[in-house]
Write an enzyme that holds these catalytic residues in place. Structure first.
Site, PDB file in Angstrom:
ATOM      1  N   ARG A  66       5.933 -21.042  22.131  1.00 15.88           N
ATOM      2  CA  ARG A  66       6.173 -20.734  23.543  1.00 15.88           C
ATOM      3  C   ARG A  66       4.957 -20.267  24.331  1.00 15.88           C
ATOM      4  O   ARG A  66       5.080 -19.943  25.502  1.00 15.88           O
ATOM      5  CB  ARG A  66       7.301 -19.708  23.717  1.00 15.88           C
ATOM      6  CG  ARG A  66       8.614 -20.191  23.193  1.00 15.88           C
ATOM      7  CD  ARG A  66       9.798 -19.422  23.691  1.00 15.88           C
ATOM      8  NE  ARG A  66       9.632 -17.983  23.626  1.00 15.88           N
ATOM      9  CZ  ARG A  66      10.457 -17.131  24.213  1.00 15.88           C
ATOM     10  NH1 ARG A  66      11.478 -17.573  24.902  1.00 15.88           N
ATOM     11  NH2 ARG A  66      10.278 -15.837  24.100  1.00 15.88           N
ATOM     12  N   ASP A  67       3.776 -20.209  23.726  1.00 20.89           N
ATOM     13  CA  ASP A  67       2.585 -19.822  24.486  1.00 20.89           C
ATOM     14  C   ASP A  67       1.361 -20.576  23.965  1.00 20.89           C
ATOM     15  O   ASP A  67       0.296 -20.002  23.778  1.00 20.89           O
ATOM     16  CB  ASP A  67       2.369 -18.314  24.406  1.00 20.89           C
ATOM     17  CG  ASP A  67       1.503 -17.786  25.549  1.00 20.89           C
ATOM     18  OD1 ASP A  67       1.362 -18.482  26.576  1.00 20.89           O
ATOM     19  OD2 ASP A  67       0.964 -16.676  25.410  1.00 20.89           O
ATOM     20  N   LEU A  68       1.548 -21.864  23.738  1.00 22.05           N
ATOM     21  CA  LEU A  68       0.472 -22.709  23.242  1.00 22.05           C
ATOM     22  C   LEU A  68      -0.538 -22.938  24.364  1.00 22.05           C
ATOM     23  O   LEU A  68      -0.180 -23.461  25.430  1.00 22.05           O
ATOM     24  CB  LEU A  68       1.061 -24.030  22.750  1.00 22.05           C
ATOM     25  CG  LEU A  68       0.152 -24.982  22.011  1.00 22.05           C
ATOM     26  CD1 LEU A  68      -0.408 -24.331  20.756  1.00 22.05           C
ATOM     27  CD2 LEU A  68       0.914 -26.243  21.647  1.00 22.05           C
ATOM     28  N   ASN A  72      -5.020 -19.252  22.524  1.00 20.92           N
ATOM     29  CA  ASN A  72      -4.212 -18.941  21.344  1.00 20.92           C
ATOM     30  C   ASN A  72      -4.489 -19.892  20.184  1.00 20.92           C
ATOM     31  O   ASN A  72      -3.722 -19.973  19.233  1.00 20.92           O
ATOM     32  CB  ASN A  72      -2.723 -18.944  21.681  1.00 20.92           C
ATOM     33  CG  ASN A  72      -2.308 -17.690  22.404  1.00 20.92           C
ATOM     34  OD1 ASN A  72      -2.989 -16.675  22.343  1.00 20.92           O
ATOM     35  ND2 ASN A  72      -1.200 -17.756  23.109  1.00 20.92           N
ATOM     36  N   THR A 107       2.599 -19.003  29.592  1.00 18.92           N
ATOM     37  CA  THR A 107       1.502 -18.667  30.491  1.00 18.92           C
ATOM     38  C   THR A 107       1.453 -19.689  31.615  1.00 18.92           C
ATOM     39  O   THR A 107       1.575 -20.896  31.364  1.00 18.92           O
ATOM     40  CB  THR A 107       0.166 -18.678  29.719  1.00 18.92           C
ATOM     41  OG1 THR A 107       0.232 -17.694  28.683  1.00 18.92           O
ATOM     42  CG2 THR A 107      -1.007 -18.380  30.631  1.00 18.92           C
TER      43      THR A 107
END
Length: 184
Positions: A66-68, A72, A107
């Site tokens: 959910r925040d690729l 990260n 993001t």
């Protein structure tokens, strides 16, 4: 999985949750890209294949990152891409909307239409974000220039992504990339 930076501990101190990850010497993909500039399509695809292998293992275990995004992904000393920061990861759930679950679920600039719409975590969220990262690798800069979160969310929900003129790729790769970036 060797492409996923492991979490050693998760706890709360002074009402602040924290995660302790393995230390990986290297730089984030975001830093790496700023230093090197855009990649040729074949190099960008090879790098993303490492990331997607790790994402597939996570999905196989029922976990959505959910925040690729480039910050990260860390490039280790051997030049391998490793996925990190599963801080807002979620389990794959049944269908349906869950606005509470979408809070903080990504993001701006990498947020999928499904996440922006408050849908339950699904693999398509990470696929969309991976498409954004792949495009950025070939562009050498952010795919979206939106600085305002509301504008970014509106765009993701209501506009189809178009690749800028600076992306020189064959039709097969363009088709794969546009499928990853599709609103539906």
């Amino acid at each position: 999985h060797p492409g996923i930076v492991p979490v050693y501990e998760a706890d709360i101190q002074d009402r602040q949750p924290y995660l302790v990850f393995e230390y990986v010497a290297g730089s984030t993909l975001e830093q790496w890209l700023k230093q090197r500039g855009k990649l040729e399509a074949k190099d960008a695809v090879a790098l993303m294949m490492e990331v997607l292998d790790a994402v597939a293992v996570a999905h196989g275990a029922g976990v959505i990152h959910r925040d690729l995004k480039p910050s990260n992904i860390i490039m280790d000393a051997a030049g391998r891409a490793r996925l990190m920061d599963f801080g807002i990861a979620a389990r794959i759930q049944g269908a349906g909307k869950n606005p509470v679950d979408s809070l903080g679920a990504g993001t701006v600039g990498y947020l999928s239409p499904e996440a922006a719409n408050g849908e339950a975590p699904s693999p398509s969220m990470d696929i969309y974000s991976a498409g954004v990262v792949l495009a950025e690798l070939m562009l050498g800069h952010a795919l979206y220039g939106d600085q305002e979160a509301a504008r970014s969310v509106y765009r993701v929900l209501h506009e189809q992504v178009e690749l800028p003129q600076g992306v020189s790729i064959d039709d097969s790769l363009r088709s794969i990339l546009m499928r990853a970036l599709a609103r539906d």
